[in-house]
Motif scaffolding. Structure first.
Motif, PDB file in Angstrom:
ATOM      1  N   THR A   1     -78.978  38.374  28.520  1.00 44.45           N
ATOM      2  CA  THR A   1     -79.787  37.164  28.447  1.00 44.45           C
ATOM      3  C   THR A   1     -81.148  37.515  27.847  1.00 44.45           C
ATOM      4  O   THR A   1     -81.557  38.677  27.843  1.00 44.45           O
ATOM      5  CB  THR A   1     -79.992  36.545  29.850  1.00 44.45           C
ATOM      6  N   LYS A   2     -81.836  36.509  27.349  1.00 46.29           N
ATOM      7  CA  LYS A   2     -83.149  36.739  26.737  1.00 46.29           C
ATOM      8  C   LYS A   2     -84.170  37.285  27.726  1.00 46.29           C
ATOM      9  O   LYS A   2     -85.117  37.950  27.332  1.00 46.29           O
ATOM     10  CB  LYS A   2     -83.668  35.440  26.108  1.00 46.29           C
ATOM     11  N   ASP A   3     -83.952  37.011  29.033  1.00 43.73           N
ATOM     12  CA  ASP A   3     -84.883  37.473  30.068  1.00 43.73           C
ATOM     13  C   ASP A   3     -84.263  38.534  30.978  1.00 43.73           C
ATOM     14  O   ASP A   3     -84.716  38.742  32.101  1.00 43.73           O
ATOM     15  CB  ASP A   3     -85.379  36.294  30.900  1.00 43.73           C
ATOM     16  N   ALA A   4     -83.238  39.223  30.496  1.00 46.82           N
ATOM     17  CA  ALA A   4     -82.531  40.212  31.320  1.00 46.82           C
ATOM     18  C   ALA A   4     -83.457  41.315  31.809  1.00 46.82           C
ATOM     19  O   ALA A   4     -84.322  41.793  31.076  1.00 46.82           O
ATOM     20  CB  ALA A   4     -81.391  40.835  30.512  1.00 46.82           C
ATOM     21  N   ILE A   5     -83.247  41.702  33.058  1.00 45.25           N
ATOM     22  CA  ILE A   5     -83.914  42.885  33.611  1.00 45.25           C
ATOM     23  C   ILE A   5     -82.982  44.061  33.331  1.00 45.25           C
ATOM     24  O   ILE A   5     -81.812  44.041  33.723  1.00 45.25           O
ATOM     25  CB  ILE A   5     -84.170  42.736  35.116  1.00 45.25           C
ATOM     26  N   PHE A   6     -83.504  45.059  32.637  1.00 40.36           N
ATOM     27  CA  PHE A   6     -82.686  46.193  32.203  1.00 40.36           C
ATOM     28  C   PHE A   6     -83.283  47.493  32.730  1.00 40.36           C
ATOM     29  O   PHE A   6     -84.416  47.842  32.414  1.00 40.36           O
ATOM     30  CB  PHE A   6     -82.630  46.246  30.673  1.00 40.36           C
ATOM     31  N   GLN A   7     -82.506  48.202  33.551  1.00 34.26           N
ATOM     32  CA  GLN A   7     -82.936  49.500  34.073  1.00 34.26           C
ATOM     33  C   GLN A   7     -81.881  50.532  33.709  1.00 34.26           C
ATOM     34  O   GLN A   7     -80.846  50.649  34.357  1.00 34.26           O
ATOM     35  CB  GLN A   7     -83.105  49.457  35.589  1.00 34.26           C
ATOM     36  N   GLY A   8     -82.136  51.254  32.628  1.00 28.79           N
ATOM     37  CA  GLY A   8     -81.310  52.403  32.289  1.00 28.79           C
ATOM     38  C   GLY A   8     -81.889  53.607  33.004  1.00 28.79           C
ATOM     39  O   GLY A   8     -82.371  53.503  34.124  1.00 28.79           O
ATOM     40  N   LEU A   9     -81.876  54.752  32.350  1.00 30.51           N
ATOM     41  CA  LEU A   9     -82.425  55.965  32.962  1.00 30.51           C
ATOM     42  C   LEU A   9     -83.863  56.220  32.527  1.00 30.51           C
ATOM     43  O   LEU A   9     -84.406  57.294  32.743  1.00 30.51           O
ATOM     44  CB  LEU A   9     -81.532  57.162  32.632  1.00 30.51           C
ATOM     45  N   HIS A  10     -84.491  55.248  31.905  1.00 27.90           N
ATOM     46  CA  HIS A  10     -85.897  55.288  31.523  1.00 27.90           C
ATOM     47  C   HIS A  10     -86.589  54.126  32.237  1.00 27.90           C
ATOM     48  O   HIS A  10     -85.925  53.305  32.857  1.00 27.90           O
ATOM     49  CB  HIS A  10     -86.051  55.129  30.002  1.00 27.90           C
ATOM     50  N   PRO A  11     -87.885  54.004  32.129  1.00 26.50           N
ATOM     51  CA  PRO A  11     -88.563  52.856  32.753  1.00 26.50           C
ATOM     52  C   PRO A  11     -87.909  51.530  32.336  1.00 26.50           C
ATOM     53  O   PRO A  11     -87.430  51.386  31.213  1.00 26.50           O
ATOM     54  CB  PRO A  11     -89.992  52.968  32.227  1.00 26.50           C
ATOM     55  N   TYR A  12     -87.918  50.598  33.255  1.00 25.57           N
ATOM     56  CA  TYR A  12     -87.222  49.334  33.015  1.00 25.57           C
ATOM     57  C   TYR A  12     -87.887  48.520  31.910  1.00 25.57           C
ATOM     58  O   TYR A  12     -89.052  48.716  31.565  1.00 25.57           O
ATOM     59  CB  TYR A  12     -87.127  48.524  34.308  1.00 25.57           C
TER      60      TYR A  12
END
Length: 116
Positions: free
Chosen positions: A29-40
């Motif tokens: 989504t355009k406002d997705a919260i994304f937390q990979g292995l780096h800062p979100y």
């Protein structure tokens, strides 16, 4: 519900395997919260930037462990994912996603990775 998750996740895997960060980002989504292995980060640009920074040859193999339908338009998935590389050991992680039905179809609105 599982079909929804499998469809979106198959596209996610394909985009990662092809090193196509904008195709991966389009699944969010355009406002997705994304937390990979780096800062979100928040939004598609953050997702594209994250996957663009990943090495060529990165691949994802996943197993869907748990699913929940939280509402008619919200699905949760919990996965075990092995990210494989051409030049380093496999990285096993847990992945938590929330998909939301939008006017553009089912998209990822929350993505949270944690190391095992």
């Amino acid at each position: 519900m599982n079909d929804i998750l499998y469809d979106v996740l198959a596209q996610w895997k394909s985009g990662i395997d092809d090193h196509d960060p904008h195709r991966v980002a389009a699944l969010f989504t355009k406002d997705a919260i994304f937390q990979g292995l780096h800062p979100y980060g928040v939004g598609r640009d953050a997702v594209a930037e994250y996957y663009d920074s990943q090495p060529i040859g990165l691949s994802a193999q996943y197993k869907l462990l748990e699913t929940r339908q939280l509402a008619d338009d919200i699905v949760l998935g919990y996965l075990a994912v092995d990210f494989t590389f051409t030049d380093r050991p496999t990285l096993p992680v847990n992945l938590f996603v929330i998909l939301r039905r939008t006017d553009d179809g089912w998209l990822i609105s929350h993505y949270q990775v944690s190391r095992l």
